[in-house]
Design an enzyme around this catalytic site. Structure first.
Site, mmCIF file in Angstrom:
data_model
loop_
_atom_site.group_PDB
_atom_site.id
_atom_site.type_symbol
_atom_site.label_atom_id
_atom_site.label_comp_id
_atom_site.label_asym_id
_atom_site.label_seq_id
_atom_site.Cartn_x
_atom_site.Cartn_y
_atom_site.Cartn_z
ATOM 1 N N ARG A 148 -1.362 57.092 14.509
ATOM 2 C CA ARG A 148 0.069 56.973 14.845
ATOM 3 C C ARG A 148 0.435 55.581 15.355
ATOM 4 O O ARG A 148 1.441 55.393 16.023
ATOM 5 C CB ARG A 148 0.521 58.032 15.850
ATOM 6 C CG ARG A 148 0.118 59.418 15.484
ATOM 7 C CD ARG A 148 1.300 60.374 15.386
ATOM 8 N NE ARG A 148 0.875 61.580 14.700
ATOM 9 C CZ ARG A 148 1.499 62.112 13.658
ATOM 10 N NH1 ARG A 148 2.587 61.556 13.178
ATOM 11 N NH2 ARG A 148 1.051 63.198 13.103
ATOM 12 N N LEU A 149 -0.404 54.610 15.033
ATOM 13 C CA LEU A 149 -0.081 53.229 15.421
ATOM 14 C C LEU A 149 0.731 52.617 14.279
ATOM 15 O O LEU A 149 0.318 51.649 13.642
ATOM 16 C CB LEU A 149 -1.361 52.431 15.698
ATOM 17 C CG LEU A 149 -2.275 53.024 16.776
ATOM 18 C CD1 LEU A 149 -3.508 52.146 16.996
ATOM 19 C CD2 LEU A 149 -1.518 53.156 18.105
#
Ligand code: FMN
Length: 192
Positions: free
Chosen positions: A171-172
């Site tokens: 989720r970066l």
């Protein structure tokens, strides 16, 4: 690293054309009325470049009415196959009658007749009424070119902000934001 948002859009759009199962040019169009009440629907991208992102519709539709009251819009592309989205925001202007006429002339005759037959966004009594109107337009324009209806045209969203979002592990995700500064574009990143 590309720093021109239009070049980057072209690259992503070309990839989407290769990977999306259908309608890579489908985009959500958000508009709001004078009171600020929003609505959103899909339209098809029919032209784009530094001057803006173009779609065609009925001026008397709900979106047409909202754009008259409040000529600003946001566009969203979500290319699921690429796990990417592009967000575009800006002022909206109507494309010239010449440009709209040229695009209308390039559409299939069926779509041209449909544009005459549909009172887009207004209540329809029954499907039969719509089909009867379509048949009536077929007769009306029999043996001649179908002209562009005066209430049908194109709109150009002139971007002020363009954001490119791409999926990254953990989720970066990456968010690259381009903001117009006069004739130039400033690029920055946003936290995901
Ligand atoms: C993939 C997709 C593409 C569409 N493209 C257009 C379009 O280019 N122009 C248009 O007027 N409506 C298009 N529609 C229909 C609109 O989503 C909407 O139903 C219609 O324009 C009426 O919207 P309004 O009542 O908010 O004005 C499309 C729908 C879908 C699902």
């Amino acid at each position: 690293m590309v720093t021109d948002p239009f070049q980057l859009f072209d690259e992503w759009f070309a990839e989407a054309r290769a990977t999306e199962p259908n309608d890579p040019g489908a985009m959500a169009l958000a508009t709001a009325d004078a009171a600020g009440d929003p609505s959103v629907r899909m339209v098809l991208l029919k032209g784009h470049g530094p001057e803006g992102f173009v779609f065609y519709t009925n001026d008397e539709s709900e979106k047409g009415r909202q754009l008259k009251e409040n000529p600003r819009a946001a566009l969203l592309f979500h290319w699921k196959s690429l796990r990417r989205q592009v967000r575009i925001e800006g002022a909206v202007e109507r494309v010239s009658d010449e440009q709209a006429g040229a695009y209308f002339a390039s559409r299939s005759r069926d779509s041209q007749l449909g544009a005459w037959a549909s009172d887009q966004s207004r209540p329809l009594e029954s499907r039969d009424v719509f089909e009867a109107r379509y048949e009536e337009m077929k007769r009306r324009f029999d043996g001649q070119d179908v002209p562009r209806p005066p209430h049908w045209g194109g709109y150009r969203v002139v971007p002020q902000r363009i954001e490119f979002w791409s999926d990254r592990p953990h989720r970066l995700h990456e968010r690259r934001l381009f903001t117009r500064e006069g004739r130039a574009w400033r690029e920055g990143l946003l936290y995901p």
